[in-house]
Design a protein around this motif. Structure first.
Motif, PDB file in Angstrom:
ATOM      1  N   GLN A  11       8.905  65.739 -49.290  1.00 27.03           N
ATOM      2  CA  GLN A  11       8.618  64.325 -48.656  1.00 27.03           C
ATOM      3  C   GLN A  11       9.997  63.739 -48.274  1.00 27.03           C
ATOM      4  O   GLN A  11      10.117  63.055 -47.066  1.00 27.03           O
ATOM      5  N   THR A  12      10.850  63.793 -49.263  1.00 30.73           N
ATOM      6  CA  THR A  12      12.278  63.028 -48.843  1.00 30.73           C
ATOM      7  C   THR A  12      13.033  63.722 -47.847  1.00 30.73           C
ATOM      8  O   THR A  12      13.331  62.949 -46.884  1.00 30.73           O
ATOM      9  N   SER A  33      11.290  62.753 -44.440  1.00 30.33           N
ATOM     10  CA  SER A  33      11.828  61.384 -44.001  1.00 30.33           C
ATOM     11  C   SER A  33      13.112  61.235 -43.515  1.00 30.33           C
ATOM     12  O   SER A  33      13.162  60.876 -42.399  1.00 30.33           O
ATOM     13  N   ASP A  58       0.953  60.709 -56.589  1.00 32.28           N
ATOM     14  CA  ASP A  58       1.368  60.822 -55.247  1.00 32.28           C
ATOM     15  C   ASP A  58       2.132  61.612 -54.594  1.00 32.28           C
ATOM     16  O   ASP A  58       2.490  61.846 -53.545  1.00 32.28           O
ATOM     17  N   VAL A  59       3.042  62.481 -55.867  1.00 35.24           N
ATOM     18  CA  VAL A  59       3.788  63.454 -55.280  1.00 35.24           C
ATOM     19  C   VAL A  59       2.690  64.958 -55.397  1.00 35.24           C
ATOM     20  O   VAL A  59       2.085  64.908 -56.098  1.00 35.24           O
ATOM     21  N   PRO A  65       9.106  62.224 -60.738  1.00 37.80           N
ATOM     22  CA  PRO A  65       9.244  61.979 -59.181  1.00 37.80           C
ATOM     23  C   PRO A  65       9.271  63.321 -58.587  1.00 37.80           C
ATOM     24  O   PRO A  65       9.109  63.148 -57.355  1.00 37.80           O
ATOM     25  N   ILE A 117      11.840  55.594 -56.306  1.00 41.09           N
ATOM     26  CA  ILE A 117      12.190  56.998 -55.996  1.00 41.09           C
ATOM     27  C   ILE A 117      11.028  57.987 -56.074  1.00 41.09           C
ATOM     28  O   ILE A 117      10.681  58.882 -55.472  1.00 41.09           O
ATOM     29  N   GLU A 118       9.890  57.326 -56.873  1.00 39.45           N
ATOM     30  CA  GLU A 118       8.463  58.055 -56.811  1.00 39.45           C
ATOM     31  C   GLU A 118       7.911  57.835 -55.716  1.00 39.45           C
ATOM     32  O   GLU A 118       7.282  58.721 -54.861  1.00 39.45           O
ATOM     33  N   GLU A 119       8.079  56.759 -54.989  1.00 39.64           N
ATOM     34  CA  GLU A 119       7.281  56.467 -53.470  1.00 39.64           C
ATOM     35  C   GLU A 119       8.004  57.169 -52.465  1.00 39.64           C
ATOM     36  O   GLU A 119       7.322  57.728 -51.558  1.00 39.64           O
ATOM     37  N   LEU A 120       9.310  57.555 -52.589  1.00 44.14           N
ATOM     38  CA  LEU A 120       9.896  58.189 -51.585  1.00 44.14           C
ATOM     39  C   LEU A 120       9.448  59.604 -51.606  1.00 44.14           C
ATOM     40  O   LEU A 120       9.395  60.505 -50.625  1.00 44.14           O
ATOM     41  N   GLY A 121       9.103  60.127 -52.614  1.00 49.93           N
ATOM     42  CA  GLY A 121       8.475  61.702 -52.659  1.00 49.93           C
ATOM     43  C   GLY A 121       6.993  61.726 -52.631  1.00 49.93           C
ATOM     44  O   GLY A 121       6.465  62.546 -52.720  1.00 49.93           O
ATOM     45  N   SER A 122       6.442  60.538 -52.357  1.00 47.07           N
ATOM     46  CA  SER A 122       4.933  60.567 -52.289  1.00 47.07           C
ATOM     47  C   SER A 122       4.360  60.909 -50.891  1.00 47.07           C
ATOM     48  O   SER A 122       5.050  60.469 -49.724  1.00 47.07           O
ATOM     49  N   GLY A 124       5.787  57.921 -48.638  1.00 43.08           N
ATOM     50  CA  GLY A 124       7.124  58.167 -48.097  1.00 43.08           C
ATOM     51  C   GLY A 124       8.040  57.137 -48.168  1.00 43.08           C
ATOM     52  O   GLY A 124       8.057  56.169 -48.800  1.00 43.08           O
TER      53      GLY A 124
END
Lengths: 239, 270
Positions: free
Chosen positions: A47-48, A51, A119-120, A150, B228-233, B237
């Motif tokens: 996901q990173t 982005s 959510d990962v 994460p 950081i969790e949200e970034l990988g969600s 994202g």
């Protein structure tokens, strides 16, 4: 193509953390036939990376640990030719010297459990897996969760460091890890697909060198390397 | 003549100053703009997870600061007044946590306080486990952020002339009165500046916290971990991460201004 500008045939590969070990090996094999091609890798969560590509990062190839993100880039016109290069399954990692052989045994001893955040992708699959287990097994495992990490490498590190007794990770993550073994989860759990896509950044003429490498990922040579690292590949069914 | 040179000099200073200020202001403005266009700050403000993470962040960073001041001020004072070689080595060591990548700091803490750590293993046998607790969050923050306070306090104390303290003693002032009315006013700006740095660094701490304390909502998941969790969600994202970041920046800004104001007005000058 932007990446062609840095001179020479350099291919920027943005890939999911779980192919960190196997992908450079495949690239090395590719370079045996194409010595003029250079690779630069950037490994992170799928996901990173997606982005970063949306923000205009100069990627040529994107390898996602999940079909969703690759599809998102294709829909946005940023990537093309996405295809599955391998699959893996979710397992429970425990230390080699741990007494448990099954999830039932594990659950009975009320372990400390590490999982990915809900959510990962790895966390979402973990949630599905817990749903498939009997409540008497899933209950103690859920109660034992000490961290929602994460990314999957961090999840695995909890067991490697001995901070948690069990970690829900992909089967292939264990290949690079010593002192850790896998406990299987119900077979009806969906497999996790690895998808490679050619990043076009909306450009009409894709990087031909990168396209060659993406095609190579489906070759028998590449599949053999992926298979040795624990990935399930298309060739497996034929063999 | 001198005036003309000074004006010229000032102009010379303005260009790099403004350019450098913009280097910091533009990314923050970009973050805000992105949050307002792509993100959903409103949804984050309504998110329970976000508020729980924010509360934990402010609580742990403030506790870290309190511990850093309580334990770090005596240490800085001792180091500043000591002439021993040991003190000089200790001062050099003080900078080490600042150079250490935070993730390494987290692993270092695990080797001692982790479940298989040198102290952690016997403690675990007693049923006392530190990793994955809020205490572990504070320890990680203290390890990474307290050196900023101690370093600044030490620099301030080392720069004050111990002769003033000597004069106060000869005038019959007690050690405590001397520290309170002579030393403290002299070093107050250094202590206050170090305190703000320490609190801010603790608030932004990510790597050491993730490794040593994990990420559990309400217990160890601070704002940086939530981001950081949200970034990988999926699918939030980057948009989700940007939205929470804006909330963290806004809260940090308000609290920093308050802290600055407090240290400027509540100083021992009065």
């Amino acid at each position: 193509m932007a990446a062609g500008c840095d001179g020479g045939d350099s291919v920027q590969v943005f890939a999911a953390s779980s192919v960190t070990d196997v992908l450079p090996a495949i690239a090395e094999r590719y370079r045996e036939q194409h010595p003029d091609v250079d690779f630069e890798f950037s490994f992170s969560g799928s996901q990173t990376l997606a982005s970063q590509i949306e923000e205009g990062a100069p990627a040529d190839v994107y390898i996602s640990a999940n079909g969703v993100q690759a599809q998102r880039l294709v829909s946005a016109g940023l990537a093309a030719q996405s295809m599955v290069i391998g699959e893996n399954v979710l397992v429970v990692a425990v230390r080699d010297d741990a007494p448990w052989r099954t999830v039932e045994e594990l659950a009975a001893s009320r372990p400390r459990v590490a999982v990915g955040a809900a959510d990962v992708p790895v966390g979402a699959l973990t949630e599905t897996a817990l749903g498939l287990l009997a409540p008497a097994v899933a209950g103690p495992l859920r109660q034992g969760i000490v961290t929602h990490d994460p990314n999957v490498r961090v999840v695995l590190s909890r067991v490697e460091l001995g901070e948690a007794d069990a970690a829900f990770v992909y089967s292939t993550d264990l290949a690079a890890s010593r002192d850790v073994r896998a406990i299987a989860l119900p077979p009806q759990l969906p497999r996790n697909q690895y998808v490679a896509a050619l990043v076009t950044n909306g450009n009409d003429s894709p990087n031909a060198v990168a396209a060659g490498f993406v095609a190579f990922l489906r070759s028998e040579q590449a599949e053999r390397i992926l298979s040795a690292a624990g990935f399930l590949v298309a060739g497996d069914a034929a063999r | 003549m001198m005036g003309a040179i000074r004006t010229g000099m000032r102009r010379l200073w303005v260009v790099p100053s403004v350019a450098f200020a913009l280097f910091f202001i533009l990314p923050l403005a970009g973050l805000l703009l992105r949050a307002l266009t792509d993100g959903d700050v409103g949804a984050e403000l309504g998110s329970r997870t976000m508020w729980i993470a924010l509360r934990l962040s402010v609580f742990t960073a403030t506790l870290t600061l309190a511990l850093a001041v309580a334990l770090g001020t005596p240490l800085a004072y001792m180091l500043a007044r000591s002439r021993s070689r040991l003190a000089r080595v200790a001062i050099a060591l003080l900078d080490l946590p600042l150079v250490l990548p935070p993730a390494v700091a987290g692993i270092a803490l695990l080797t001692v306080f982790g479940r298989r750590g040198y102290l952690g293993e016997p403690l675990d046998g007693l049923g006392l486990s530190l990793s994955f607790t809020t205490a572990a969050v504070v320890m990680a923050q203290l390890f990474v952020a307290a050196p900023y306070y101690v370093r600044s306090a030490y620099a301030g104390l080392a720069a004050t002339d111990p002769g003033f303290e000597g004069v106060a003693y000869t005038l019959g002032l007690s050690r405590w009165r001397t520290f309170r009315s002579v030393t403290l006013p002299l070093v107050w700006p250094a202590l206050a500046g170090g305190a703000v740095l320490c609190w801010a660094r603790a608030l932004g701490e990510l790597g050491a916290t993730l490794l040593f304390a994990g990420s559990f909502p309400g217990r160890t998941q601070t704002m940086p971990l939530a981001i950081i969790e949200e970034l990988g969600s999926v699918p939030a994202g980057l948009a989700g991460a940007v939205s929470i970041s804006v909330v963290l920046v806004a809260v940090a800004l308000v609290l920093m201004l308050a802290l600055h104001r407090f240290t400027a007005t509540a100083g021992p000058y009065r």
